[in-house]
Enzyme design. Structure first.
Site, PDB file in Angstrom:
ATOM      1  N   LYS A  53       0.828  -1.208   0.000  1.00 22.04           N
ATOM      2  CA  LYS A  53       0.000   0.000   0.000  1.00 22.04           C
ATOM      3  C   LYS A  53       0.865   1.262   0.000  1.00 22.04           C
ATOM      4  O   LYS A  53       0.649   2.180   0.773  1.00 22.04           O
ATOM      5  CB  LYS A  53      -0.922  -0.007   1.219  1.00 22.04           C
ATOM      6  CG  LYS A  53      -1.810  -1.246   1.305  1.00 22.04           C
ATOM      7  CD  LYS A  53      -2.728  -1.234   2.512  1.00 22.04           C
ATOM      8  CE  LYS A  53      -1.969  -1.497   3.791  1.00 22.04           C
ATOM      9  NZ  LYS A  53      -2.813  -1.562   4.986  1.00 22.04           N
ATOM     10  N   CYS A  54       1.831   1.321  -0.895  1.00 19.27           N
ATOM     11  CA  CYS A  54       2.806   2.405  -0.940  1.00 19.27           C
ATOM     12  C   CYS A  54       2.813   3.028  -2.333  1.00 19.27           C
ATOM     13  O   CYS A  54       2.502   2.345  -3.317  1.00 19.27           O
ATOM     14  CB  CYS A  54       4.190   1.833  -0.604  1.00 19.27           C
ATOM     15  SG  CYS A  54       5.555   2.988  -0.738  1.00 19.27           S
ATOM     16  N   GLY A  55       3.178   4.268  -2.420  1.00 16.30           N
ATOM     17  CA  GLY A  55       3.285   4.923  -3.713  1.00 16.30           C
ATOM     18  C   GLY A  55       4.323   4.280  -4.616  1.00 16.30           C
ATOM     19  O   GLY A  55       4.279   4.441  -5.835  1.00 16.30           O
ATOM     20  N   PHE A  56       5.271   3.548  -4.033  1.00 17.20           N
ATOM     21  CA  PHE A  56       6.306   2.877  -4.822  1.00 17.20           C
ATOM     22  C   PHE A  56       5.917   1.450  -5.223  1.00 17.20           C
ATOM     23  O   PHE A  56       6.643   0.788  -5.967  1.00 17.20           O
ATOM     24  CB  PHE A  56       7.631   2.841  -4.044  1.00 17.20           C
ATOM     25  CG  PHE A  56       8.222   4.205  -3.822  1.00 17.20           C
ATOM     26  CD1 PHE A  56       8.782   4.926  -4.869  1.00 17.20           C
ATOM     27  CD2 PHE A  56       8.223   4.771  -2.555  1.00 17.20           C
ATOM     28  CE1 PHE A  56       9.333   6.189  -4.670  1.00 17.20           C
ATOM     29  CE2 PHE A  56       8.772   6.030  -2.335  1.00 17.20           C
ATOM     30  CZ  PHE A  56       9.325   6.741  -3.394  1.00 17.20           C
ATOM     31  N   THR A  57       4.766   0.973  -4.737  1.00 14.85           N
ATOM     32  CA  THR A  57       4.324  -0.393  -5.014  1.00 14.85           C
ATOM     33  C   THR A  57       4.287  -0.728  -6.505  1.00 14.85           C
ATOM     34  O   THR A  57       4.644  -1.852  -6.880  1.00 14.85           O
ATOM     35  CB  THR A  57       2.961  -0.669  -4.345  1.00 14.85           C
ATOM     36  OG1 THR A  57       3.102  -0.462  -2.932  1.00 14.85           O
ATOM     37  CG2 THR A  57       2.480  -2.092  -4.586  1.00 14.85           C
TER      38      THR A  57
END
Length: 175
Positions: A53-57
């Site tokens: 659940k991360c912007g880098f996922t």
């Protein structure tokens, strides 16, 4: 005599194994464990602490592309989900589903672990010691060559298709 030979050969194998591979790790959402040395000895490895659940996922897609491109050239991507930055599911089933169904991940993913602080997994403590730094955020990457030497660590902002990272992988896969 057979036991002595077996003991000596196992000791020799263990001593030839790079320290970053002297671990048993459980596969994500599974009871199956993997002896990292037996599975990945003589391969360059990109260790990545992941989060669902991360912007880098979305980097999962690029990591899978790297894995597909280099897996037959002595290279592996190994993913280790971590909730150290509060962006991972508590349910490994959900993590596995996101990896497989959303991003088509086929590179090995392992159990959720801690990658920093007092609770850091021994593998990540060793990587931090080699790099003289811990993972700063999700999708932090550490590349080791085929002998287990740290090549470099890369921030979350370093995308899998980054020219410097790819050049480092090309060097790391050399015998």
């Amino acid at each position: 005599l057979t036991l002595a030979i077996l003991f000596v050969s196992q000791s020799t194998i263990a001593s030839e194994c790079p320290d970053v591979l002297k671990f048993m790790k459980r596969k994500l959402n599974s009871q199956e464990t993997v002896n990292l040395c037996e599975a990945y000895k003589d391969k360059a490895i990109l260790f990545v602490n992941t989060a669902s659940k991360c912007g880098f996922t979305p980097q999962f897609e690029g990591l899978e592309s790297l894995y597909s491109q280099y897996k037959d050239k002595n290279f592996m991507v190994l993913g280790f989900p971590s909730d150290d930055f509060n962006q991972e599911y508590n349910d490994e089933g959900k993590t596995a589903e996101l990896c497989e169904l959303t991003y088509g991940v086929k590179f090995p993913m392992f159990e959720t672990i801690s990658v920093k602080g007092d609770d850091a997994d021994p593998l990540y403590r060793l990587l931090a010691k080699k790099a003289d730094t811990t993972a700063k955020w999700n999708l932090y990457k550490s590349l080791v060559d085929r002998k287990g030497n740290l090549v470099d660590s890369y921030s979350s902002f370093t995308k899998p298709d980054d020219a410097e990272l790819i050049a480092d992988i090309e060097r790391a896969i050399q015998p």
